[in-house]
Design an enzyme around this catalytic site. Structure first.
Site, PDB file in Angstrom:
ATOM      1  N   ASP A 109     -79.844 -19.148  41.162  1.00 19.44           N
ATOM      2  CA  ASP A 109     -79.796 -18.119  40.116  1.00 19.44           C
ATOM      3  C   ASP A 109     -79.666 -16.560  40.412  1.00 19.44           C
ATOM      4  OD1 ASP A 109     -80.577 -16.690  37.873  1.00 19.44           O
ATOM      5  OD2 ASP A 109     -82.431 -17.937  37.064  1.00 19.44           O
ATOM      6  N   LYS A 137     -75.690 -20.769  38.404  1.00 20.37           N
ATOM      7  CA  LYS A 137     -75.418 -20.114  37.127  1.00 20.37           C
ATOM      8  C   LYS A 137     -74.137 -19.214  37.231  1.00 20.37           C
ATOM      9  CE  LYS A 137     -79.820 -20.352  35.050  1.00 20.37           C
ATOM     10  NZ  LYS A 137     -81.324 -19.685  34.558  1.00 20.37           N
ATOM     11  N   PHE A 158     -81.096 -20.846  30.246  1.00 19.58           N
ATOM     12  CA  PHE A 158     -82.132 -21.722  31.043  1.00 19.58           C
ATOM     13  C   PHE A 158     -81.854 -23.031  30.720  1.00 19.58           C
ATOM     14  CE2 PHE A 158     -86.484 -23.170  31.921  1.00 19.58           C
ATOM     15  CZ  PHE A 158     -86.717 -22.530  32.988  1.00 19.58           C
ATOM     16  N   VAL A 159     -81.988 -23.882  31.854  1.00 21.83           N
ATOM     17  CA  VAL A 159     -81.645 -25.320  31.807  1.00 21.83           C
ATOM     18  C   VAL A 159     -82.645 -26.129  32.394  1.00 21.83           C
ATOM     19  CG1 VAL A 159     -79.180 -24.816  31.679  1.00 21.83           C
ATOM     20  CG2 VAL A 159     -80.212 -25.563  34.037  1.00 21.83           C
ATOM     21  N   ASP A 165     -87.418 -27.812  35.393  1.00 23.30           N
ATOM     22  CA  ASP A 165     -88.648 -27.875  34.492  1.00 23.30           C
ATOM     23  C   ASP A 165     -88.578 -26.824  33.623  1.00 23.30           C
ATOM     24  OD1 ASP A 165     -89.508 -26.158  36.726  1.00 23.30           O
ATOM     25  OD2 ASP A 165     -91.293 -26.196  35.499  1.00 23.30           O
TER      26      ASP A 165
HETATM   27  P1  IMP Z   1     -83.649 -18.062  42.294  1.00 22.07           P
HETATM   28  O1  IMP Z   1     -84.769 -17.643  43.330  1.00 22.07           O
HETATM   29  O2  IMP Z   1     -83.711 -17.046  41.054  1.00 22.07           O
HETATM   30  O3  IMP Z   1     -82.187 -18.299  42.681  1.00 22.07           O
HETATM   31  O4  IMP Z   1     -84.008 -19.239  41.346  1.00 22.07           O
HETATM   32  C1  IMP Z   1     -84.236 -20.307  42.048  1.00 22.07           C
HETATM   33  C2  IMP Z   1     -85.375 -21.211  41.481  1.00 22.07           C
HETATM   34  O5  IMP Z   1     -85.726 -20.862  40.152  1.00 22.07           O
HETATM   35  C3  IMP Z   1     -84.738 -22.624  41.443  1.00 22.07           C
HETATM   36  O6  IMP Z   1     -85.239 -23.223  42.699  1.00 22.07           O
HETATM   37  C4  IMP Z   1     -85.644 -23.144  39.915  1.00 22.07           C
HETATM   38  O7  IMP Z   1     -86.540 -23.620  40.463  1.00 22.07           O
HETATM   39  C5  IMP Z   1     -85.775 -21.810  39.123  1.00 22.07           C
HETATM   40  N1  IMP Z   1     -84.720 -21.793  38.448  1.00 22.07           N
HETATM   41  C6  IMP Z   1     -83.715 -20.889  38.108  1.00 22.07           C
HETATM   42  N2  IMP Z   1     -83.204 -20.912  36.883  1.00 22.07           N
HETATM   43  C7  IMP Z   1     -83.629 -22.059  36.331  1.00 22.07           C
HETATM   44  C8  IMP Z   1     -83.423 -22.654  35.000  1.00 22.07           C
HETATM   45  O8  IMP Z   1     -82.573 -22.352  34.254  1.00 22.07           O
HETATM   46  N3  IMP Z   1     -84.265 -23.679  34.712  1.00 22.07           N
HETATM   47  C9  IMP Z   1     -84.982 -24.191  35.470  1.00 22.07           C
HETATM   48  N4  IMP Z   1     -85.623 -23.554  36.743  1.00 22.07           N
HETATM   49  C10 IMP Z   1     -84.652 -22.618  37.043  1.00 22.07           C
END
Ligand code: IMP
Ligand code: MG
Length: 185
Positions: A109, A137, A158-159, A165
């Site tokens: 993300d 994403k 948000f999935v 979760d």
């Molecule tokens: P990042 O650090 O923003 O790349 O996000 C990574 C972490 O955030 C993932 O390992 C997920 O645990 C959580 N996350 C990010 N987007 C989502 C979503 O759409 N649904 C649920 N968890 C998410």
């Protein structure tokens, strides 16, 4: 729980087929890196808790000698649906000198989690580090973050499900879904 689902983004059969395909690619790449032979062993570093289901399915299609070293990171505490900054919970594996690492996570993300974990691992002397995400994403922060293997591209929503979760729930849904708006209210 079923009545909380707005729509299914990726059904279980599509996930299963893609996970198998990813495992074949990963095994082939690790072997190629060892000149066509099996690597001595690989070390899987799953980022908990979101990668749990993906991990379980992926490794059963990976016919390589492997160890698993868990890392727990939190960035979406409680009911948050945007990253609140990455926090390591508990210990990192101590010595990874010479290990061939595969980091496994559920979704890319903001990219902060994978950067954070990759940096921590890189400082522990591994022979190689690759990363594998089930989902990415369709946003610049995710697309511009390096990842070696991506299962599926998803829209910027948000999935949940298949390990992901909202507020700790919905990880056990077998499909990747978008929840109804009223669930977040
Ligand atoms: P990042 O650090 O923003 O790349 O996000 C990574 C972490 O955030 C993932 O390992 C997920 O645990 C959580 N996350 C990010 N987007 C989502 C979503 O759409 N649904 C649920 N968890 C998410
Ligand atoms: Mg996570």
């Amino acid at each position: 729980m079923q009545d909380h689902i707005d729509r299914v983004l990726i059904d279980r059969h599509t996930i299963a087929a893609r996970v198998r395909e990813m495992a074949e690619q990963i095994a082939a790449d690790f072997r190629a890196a060892e000149g066509g032979c099996d690597p001595v062993h690989i070390t899987i570093v799953p980022i908990l808790t979101g990668s749990l289901i993906f991990l379980a399915d992926l490794i059963r299609h990976l016919p390589l000698m492997m160890q698993i070293k868990l890392v727990t990171v939190s960035s979406y505490p409680g009911k948050s649906t945007s990253s609140q900054g990455v926090e390591l919970q508990g210990q990192l594996p101590e010595d990874l000198t010479g290990h061939h690492i595969l980091i496994v996570d559920d979704i890319l993300d903001s990219g902060r989690t994978i950067k954070f974990v990759t940096d921590l691992i890189a400082a522990r002397g591994p022979a190689s580090v690759r990363s594998c995400m089930l989902l990415r994403k369709q946003i610049p922060s995710a697309i511009n973050t390096h990842a070696d293997y991506i299962g599926f591209e998803v829209p910027d929503e948000f999935v949940v499900g298949y390990g992901l979760d909202y507020d700790g729930f919905y990880r056990n849904l077998p499909e990747v879904v978008v929840l109804k708006k009223e669930v977040f209210a």
